[in-house]
Design an enzyme around this catalytic site. Structure first.
Site, PDB file in Angstrom:
ATOM      1  CD  GLU A 233      46.445  45.925  12.557  1.00  9.89           C
ATOM      2  OE1 GLU A 233      47.311  45.785  11.703  1.00  9.89           O
ATOM      3  OE2 GLU A 233      45.812  44.789  13.133  1.00  9.89           O
ATOM      4  CB  CYS A 267      48.405  42.221  10.365  1.00  8.22           C
ATOM      5  SG  CYS A 267      47.878  42.552  11.968  1.00  8.22           S
TER       6      CYS A 267
END
Length: 461
Positions: A233, A267
């Site tokens: 990720e 993010c």
């Protein structure tokens, strides 16, 4: 393997040292891996419903110790207290969802064989899973992968960011307090060089990383050379598209929050704001006005909208990206000046007149800096959004939800899309990206199947 002796944590609001922790020796590290494997050998044989009961208890313990955890996260990385509460509440919800749905997701599946007989698909735990995690969500980043893998029957190792070492150790304490067998979830206080040896350890069967795309490439290569699966990720510069039929008040309010949430250090955050020409000027005026009001201050105070950035080097890097973009022709509409004084604060900033080749257009700006980009129309906006090498999340603002849904489904090249909203993780929805934002999925039951042996068992008639 390691020359470093100590890990240190600092309060980013003051720059002052909080605590010192000793690095593990190589022997202590290897012993921890072995102990995790030994604990796994017992844990894997427990029925899924028994594992689920422990997972549920972890969620309850997180709730019980929420204030303590929130205050620690704020001290270690500068998160607003109210957003720390939201983080722990999300983590508790993930535990509850996993405990409720995990046993069913892991049940054997039965299939008829073409030539007769029966086939069974079973999801068998594979062993020790190693997670390398960042500092921006000290509890959530570690819990996201660990709860799924513990539910699946695996053992879990965690190398957390140095700056949130205290949070990592508190999470381990809470897991064990909730009844998780000792050593099944183990925090490794180790260096990057030592970490490489953990990846190569034969007892480690899978590796997951949350971090930059550059780090992802290195970890994936290293794990790949050992034929170990990875889930990555990675970073992103999520595009939020504002179409001509958008509710502009809603779009502005949502985009502001999407950019400054967690001090802009998320993010899957709104980072590039791609606005069609027809409403660009109206959006820009209102957006800049609202961003200009954002107050950076002590994260423990209720009147602060954003706290400090987590580390001084991260603030310096962000400011360099802003300055480099300006050198190449970008215009600062508000903010953009690094303040004096203690703490690693940075003002909420808006950049415009952006073009390819500028950091604010091409790269991830991991802090409270918004990139404002004009598009001719919806097709051009989607082209700009998809031109990024990243693909974690994104957003679409339009009153025509059917049109927005079609754009999200057929055209947006990302792992997640938010329509007329900004969001982070949801316990029941898959989380992850494409392209340089990584691969693999977590949450929604998907993470349960990332590190298991999907085994075929066939019986003749």
């Amino acid at each position: 393997m390691s020359d470093q002796k100590e890990l240190k944590t600092y309060n980013p609001a003051t720059g002052k040292e909080l605590k010192t922790y000793h690095f593990m020796s190589d022997q202590e590290m290897n012993d921890a891996v072995q102990a995790c494997h030994d604990a796994f050998l017992e844990w894997k044989s427990k029925p899924a419903k028994d594992r689920a009961a422990v997972i549920k208890k972890i969620g309850e313990k997180l709730t019980e110790r929420k204030d303590e955890f929130v205050e620690l996260m704020t001290r270690e990385m500068g998160k607003l207290l109210k957003q720390g509460h939201q983080e722990i509440e999300l983590c508790s919800a993930i535990c509850e969802y996993t405990a409720m749905n995990g046993p069913e997701s892991l049940q054997d599946e039965e299939r008829e064989l073409p030539e007769g007989g029966k086939g069974y698909i079973t999801y068998s735990p594979i062993g020790v899973i190693y997670g390398i995690q960042p500092w921006n969500f000290p509890c959530y980043q570690a819990l996201r992968y660990s709860i799924a893998n513990l539910m699946a029957g695996n053992g879990v190792l965690l190398k957390h960011a140095e700056s949130v070492t205290g949070s990592a150790l508190l999470l381990q304490e809470i897991y064990e307090e909730a009844g998780l067998p000792k050593n099944l979830f183990k925090v490794l206080r180790i260096s990057h060089e030592q970490s490489n040896h953990v990846i190569k350890n034969d007892l480690v069967r899978g590796v997951t990383l949350t971090g930059s795309s550059e780090a992802g490439k290195k970890i994936a290569k290293m794990a790949g050379e050992e034929l170990k699966k990875t889930v990555l990720e990675l970073g992103s510069n999520d595009a939020y598209i504002v179409l001509e039929d958008a509710d502009l008040d809603l779009a502005v309010e949502t985009c502001v929050q999407g950019r400054i949430y967690n001090n802009g250090e998320t993010c899957v955050a709104a980072k590039r704001f791609i606005v069609v020409d027809e409403v660009y000027e109206k959006f820009k005026e209102s957006f800049v006005k609202q961003i200009s009001k954002v107050k950076a201050g002590d994260p423990t105070r209720e009147d602060s909208d954003i706290g400090p950035m987590a580390r001084e080097d991260l603030r310096d890097q962000l400011h360099e990206q802003v300055e480099e973009s300006v050198k190449k022709g970008a215009k600062i509409l508000c903010g953009g000046k690094k303040p004096d004084g203690e703490g690693y604060f940075y003002p909420a900033t808006v950049l415009a007149d952006l073009k390819p080749g500028m950091p604010a257009y091409d790269d991830e700006l991991f802090g409270p800096v918004a990139s404002l980009i004009k598009a001719k129309d919806a097709e051009d906006a989607m082209r700009i959004a998809n031109s990024s090498r990243f693909g974690l999340g994104g957003g679409i603002f339009s009153k025509n939800e059917k049109k927005a849904h079609e754009l999200a489904k057929y055209h947006f090249d990302t792992g997640m899309v938010f329509i007329n909203s900004f969001g982070l993780a949801k316990p029941n929805m898959p989380f992850g990206g494409v392209k340089d934002s990584g691969y693999g999925r977590e949450h929604g039951g998907f993470g349960l199947h990332e590190f298991v042996n999907t085994k075929a068992v066939m019986l003749p008639e």
